[in-house]
Design an enzyme around this catalytic site. Structure first.
Site, PDB file in Angstrom:
ATOM      1  N   SER A 102      -2.172  -0.475   7.085  1.00 21.01           N
ATOM      2  CA  SER A 102      -1.717  -1.834   7.308  1.00 21.01           C
ATOM      3  C   SER A 102      -2.368  -2.725   6.261  1.00 21.01           C
ATOM      4  O   SER A 102      -3.518  -2.488   5.878  1.00 21.01           O
ATOM      5  CB  SER A 102      -2.157  -2.291   8.706  1.00 21.01           C
ATOM      6  N   HIS A 109       0.867  -1.177   0.000  1.00 23.40           N
ATOM      7  CA  HIS A 109       0.000   0.000   0.000  1.00 23.40           C
ATOM      8  C   HIS A 109       0.902   1.225   0.000  1.00 23.40           C
ATOM      9  O   HIS A 109       2.138   1.095  -0.053  1.00 23.40           O
ATOM     10  CB  HIS A 109      -0.954  -0.020   1.201  1.00 23.40           C
ATOM     11  N   GLY A 122       9.143   0.530   8.447  1.00 20.54           N
ATOM     12  CA  GLY A 122       8.091   1.388   8.977  1.00 20.54           C
ATOM     13  C   GLY A 122       8.078   1.326  10.492  1.00 20.54           C
ATOM     14  O   GLY A 122       8.347   0.277  11.084  1.00 20.54           O
ATOM     15  N   HIS A 161       3.992   1.322   2.185  1.00 22.82           N
ATOM     16  CA  HIS A 161       5.203   0.654   1.672  1.00 22.82           C
ATOM     17  C   HIS A 161       5.880   1.535   0.626  1.00 22.82           C
ATOM     18  O   HIS A 161       7.114   1.610   0.570  1.00 22.82           O
ATOM     19  CB  HIS A 161       4.843  -0.677   0.999  1.00 22.82           C
ATOM     20  N   GLN A 212       7.327 -16.608  10.541  1.00 18.68           N
ATOM     21  CA  GLN A 212       6.817 -15.636  11.501  1.00 18.68           C
ATOM     22  C   GLN A 212       5.308 -15.772  11.743  1.00 18.68           C
ATOM     23  O   GLN A 212       4.724 -14.946  12.435  1.00 18.68           O
ATOM     24  CB  GLN A 212       7.187 -14.223  11.066  1.00 18.68           C
ATOM     25  N   ARG A 220      -3.468  -5.466   6.853  1.00 20.66           N
ATOM     26  CA  ARG A 220      -4.596  -6.134   7.522  1.00 20.66           C
ATOM     27  C   ARG A 220      -5.863  -5.283   7.538  1.00 20.66           C
ATOM     28  O   ARG A 220      -6.940  -5.806   7.819  1.00 20.66           O
ATOM     29  CB  ARG A 220      -4.199  -6.526   8.955  1.00 20.66           C
ATOM     30  N   LYS A 275       5.434   1.633  12.225  1.00 21.49           N
ATOM     31  CA  LYS A 275       4.164   1.095  12.741  1.00 21.49           C
ATOM     32  C   LYS A 275       4.427  -0.217  13.490  1.00 21.49           C
ATOM     33  O   LYS A 275       3.937  -0.421  14.587  1.00 21.49           O
ATOM     34  CB  LYS A 275       3.151   0.853  11.630  1.00 21.49           C
ATOM     35  N   ASP A 276       5.247  -1.057  12.886  1.00 29.04           N
ATOM     36  CA  ASP A 276       5.638  -2.296  13.567  1.00 29.04           C
ATOM     37  C   ASP A 276       6.850  -1.970  14.440  1.00 29.04           C
ATOM     38  O   ASP A 276       7.975  -2.367  14.152  1.00 29.04           O
ATOM     39  CB  ASP A 276       5.981  -3.372  12.533  1.00 29.04           C
TER      40      ASP A 276
END
Ligand code: PAF
Length: 284
Positions: free
Chosen positions: A181, A30, A143, A33, A57, A183, A145-146
């Protein structure tokens, strides 16, 4: 732009000179990225993006098989972002057999996302170490975010002496404030509206951090501000809280009342069965 697996990457690398920037991804790209790729473009002569859904993972009950793999759309997005090589190896190339030797994420990998997903960060670090070895980047962009993943990659680079510069790009948000995300595509429209309690909680915490000035138990007040927004949403049945914690950025341990330095407010919740995470960096 070239696309290929390990052999193609080796052939391509042998012909290149210049600084290489790596953006590791699992695809389903998205604009968040693409922002990482644009940053890599600014930092390096050549940009490599990896697209690989890493089974190591994912837990047994997680969405490895269902994880979206829209490869044609992903390649278009890489092209638009000026990527030079898309490393998209087959599963059997990356893992000809189940790896016996893996990277262990340690204590920082056992809390928060790692508590609910045992082995997750070992899997992340193992594949990232493999990508570092195969691609040999000079700089890599992740990123924020993680954020736990970012903190662990930073620690692995230091602990295993990778000679790679790590850049973290702030969370990219949609217009409604929700952190981007892959998700988010699982969220039904009503759930998406419910999920907005998460960015609202972070905004409430940021406001308290700005207004309160120094002194007193500022970390406690900041965490309470976020918690009250989330608690209201939980009471309305809009989401289920997994964790909310204000931690020291260097250790991921909870901030004491007199904490001074760089902190992170971490939030994770499920909304309509979808697991969401978000965070806010704060200076005390
Ligand atoms: O953040 C991700 O997409 C993945 O965890 C990563 C870093 C590409 C490793 O598989």
């Amino acid at each position: 732009m070239e696309v290929g697996g390990i052999q193609a990457l080796r052939r391509w690398s042998a012909e290149q000179s210049g600084r290489i920037g790596l953006v590791p991804t699992m695809g389903a790209l998205h604009s968040g990225h693409q922002a990482l790729m644009t940053r890599a473009r600014a930092e390096a002569d050549l940009v490599v993006t990896s697209i690989f859904v890493n089974p190591l993972q994912f837990g047994r009950d997680e969405d490895f098989v269902q994880y979206p793999r829209p490869i044609e759309e992903d390649l278009k997005k890489c092209e638009e972002a000026g990527v030079d090589f898309v490393f998209a190896p087959a599963l059997g190339e990356m893992y000809p057999s189940a790896p016996e030797v893996r990277v262990v994420a340690g204590r920082m990998g056992a809390v928060f996302e790692g508590e609910a997903r045992p082995g997750h960060f070992d899997g992340v670090l193992t594949v990232v170490a493999k990508l570092f070895t195969l691609i040999a980047p000079d700089v890599t962009v992740f990123g924020l975010k993680d954020i736990q993943q970012f903190c662990l990659v930073r620690r692995m680079i230091a602990d295993l002496n990778f000679d790679i510069e790590l850049i973290g790009l702030p969370v990219v948000r949609d217009a409604d404030g929700l952190a981007m995300s892959s998700r988010n595509s699982y969220l039904a429209p009503a759930d998406r509206a419910r999920a907005l309690a998460i960015p609202r909680a972070l905004d409430a915490a940021a406001e308290v951090a700005l207004e309160s000035g120094a002194g007193g138990n500022l970390p406690g007040a900041v965490e309470d501000a976020a918690r009250s927004v989330i608690d209201d949403a939980v009471e309305r049945g809009e989401l289920e809280l997994i964790y909310l914690s204000l931690v020291d950025e260097a250790t991921l341990q909870p901030c004491s009342p007199d904490f001074r330095g760089s902190a992170l407010l971490l939030v994770s919740a499920t909304v309509g069965g979808t697991h969401l995470i978000d965070n806010l960096p704060l200076e005390f």
